[in-house]
Design an enzyme around this catalytic site. Structure first.
Site, mmCIF file in Angstrom:
data_model
loop_
_atom_site.group_PDB
_atom_site.id
_atom_site.type_symbol
_atom_site.label_atom_id
_atom_site.label_comp_id
_atom_site.label_asym_id
_atom_site.label_seq_id
_atom_site.Cartn_x
_atom_site.Cartn_y
_atom_site.Cartn_z
ATOM 1 C CD GLU A 93 -3.176 0.699 0.548
ATOM 2 O OE1 GLU A 93 -2.728 1.497 -0.306
ATOM 3 O OE2 GLU A 93 -4.337 0.755 0.971
ATOM 4 C CG ASP A 94 -1.046 4.831 -1.373
ATOM 5 O OD1 ASP A 94 -1.712 4.151 -0.564
ATOM 6 O OD2 ASP A 94 -1.565 5.698 -2.106
ATOM 7 C CG ASP A 97 -5.274 9.164 6.238
ATOM 8 O OD1 ASP A 97 -4.821 9.628 7.290
ATOM 9 O OD2 ASP A 97 -6.035 9.823 5.492
ATOM 10 C CG PHE A 146 -3.239 15.444 1.099
ATOM 11 C CD1 PHE A 146 -4.213 14.513 1.438
ATOM 12 C CD2 PHE A 146 -2.804 15.497 -0.221
ATOM 13 C CE1 PHE A 146 -4.748 13.655 0.486
ATOM 14 C CE2 PHE A 146 -3.327 14.642 -1.183
ATOM 15 C CZ PHE A 146 -4.303 13.715 -0.825
ATOM 16 N NE ARG A 159 -2.370 8.124 -9.334
ATOM 17 C CZ ARG A 159 -3.078 7.816 -8.250
ATOM 18 N NH1 ARG A 159 -2.471 7.411 -7.159
ATOM 19 N NH2 ARG A 159 -4.392 7.905 -8.239
HETATM 20 P P1 IMP Z 1 -7.384 5.099 4.592
HETATM 21 O O1 IMP Z 1 -8.498 4.198 4.227
HETATM 22 O O2 IMP Z 1 -7.881 6.333 5.304
HETATM 23 O O3 IMP Z 1 -6.273 4.432 5.364
HETATM 24 O O4 IMP Z 1 -6.829 5.711 3.247
HETATM 25 C C1 IMP Z 1 -5.949 5.090 2.460
HETATM 26 C C2 IMP Z 1 -5.919 5.691 1.083
HETATM 27 O O5 IMP Z 1 -6.226 7.099 1.075
HETATM 28 C C3 IMP Z 1 -4.517 5.577 0.558
HETATM 29 O O6 IMP Z 1 -4.312 4.340 -0.074
HETATM 30 C C4 IMP Z 1 -4.404 6.783 -0.333
HETATM 31 O O7 IMP Z 1 -4.851 6.461 -1.647
HETATM 32 C C5 IMP Z 1 -5.327 7.816 0.263
HETATM 33 N N1 IMP Z 1 -4.570 8.784 1.108
HETATM 34 C C6 IMP Z 1 -4.600 8.909 2.450
HETATM 35 N N2 IMP Z 1 -3.790 9.900 2.890
HETATM 36 C C7 IMP Z 1 -3.220 10.419 1.765
HETATM 37 C C8 IMP Z 1 -2.257 11.481 1.542
HETATM 38 O O8 IMP Z 1 -1.741 12.158 2.450
HETATM 39 N N3 IMP Z 1 -1.935 11.698 0.241
HETATM 40 C C9 IMP Z 1 -2.442 10.997 -0.807
HETATM 41 N N4 IMP Z 1 -3.331 9.999 -0.645
HETATM 42 C C10 IMP Z 1 -3.727 9.715 0.626
HETATM 43 MG MG MG Z 2 -5.434 7.830 -3.666
#
Ligand code: IMP
Ligand code: MG
Length: 170
Positions: A93-94, A97, A146, A159
């Protein structure tokens, strides 16, 4: 745009993660499961740093809602075409959050009976966690900002940046 993690720092950390994975899974074949699109840069660089038999697979997941906030509603847009039953899977995963995307995804994948499943995330933003989900391998912990670059986007842009930067409003 303010650079938070340089290209050099990312690549040396990716090498370390690859070495850790190689030693943890010695003698095993693994499935690196890249979560598109954000995980793509990380997954391909990581794959090159793993000294094991690796199958590189892709899945795309999207969360609905405003661009900078995770909605918690997750949709599998493109599923795997290979079974993961009995396989050693590492989800790439990237960023984690709120944790909601990964929480949902892990429940779906575990139901498919892999031999093991672990998570490797480039970035961890622990201050925003809404559900308990821990990555087994983490590149960097980032502050509550962010971030974009090295796979991460804002409105599908940035990206391609080779570093991770904080996106400033203007
Ligand atoms: P989560 O479900 O809140 O953990 O969100 C995960 C997804 O939200 C990641 O796989 C990203 O695609 C996107 N995301 C969350 N924070 C960021 C950020 O700071 N920059 C870019 N994408 C983010
Ligand atoms: Mg995204």
């Amino acid at each position: 745009m303010e650079i938070l993690i340089s290209e050099q720092d990312i690549l040396s950390r990716v090498k370390e993660l690859g070495a850790n994975i190689s030693s943890d899974y010695q003698g095993k074949e693994i499935v690196l499961l890249c979560i598109l699109k954000g995980g793509v840069m990380f997954a391909v660089d990581l794959a090159k740093c793993i000294d094991l038999t690796v199958k590189l697979e892709f899945m795309s997941v999207s969360s609905y809602g405003a661009e900078k906030v995770s909605s918690g509603i997750v949709r599998i847009a493109n599923d795997l075409d290979e079974s993961i039953e009995g396989k050693h899977v590492i989800v790439v995963e990237d960023i984690i959050d709120s944790g909601q995307t990964l929480h949902y995804l892990l429940s779906v994948l575990k139901a498919r009976k892999p031999a093991s499943i672990k998570v490797c995330a480039l970035l961890d933003k622990p201050t925003k966690r809404k559900v308990v989900v821990d990555a087994d391998y983490i590149g960097f912990t980032v502050p509550d900002e962010f971030v974009v670059g090295y796979g991460l986007d804002y409105d599908q842009k940035y990206r391609n940046l080779p570093y991770v930067a904080i996106l400033k409003e203007d």
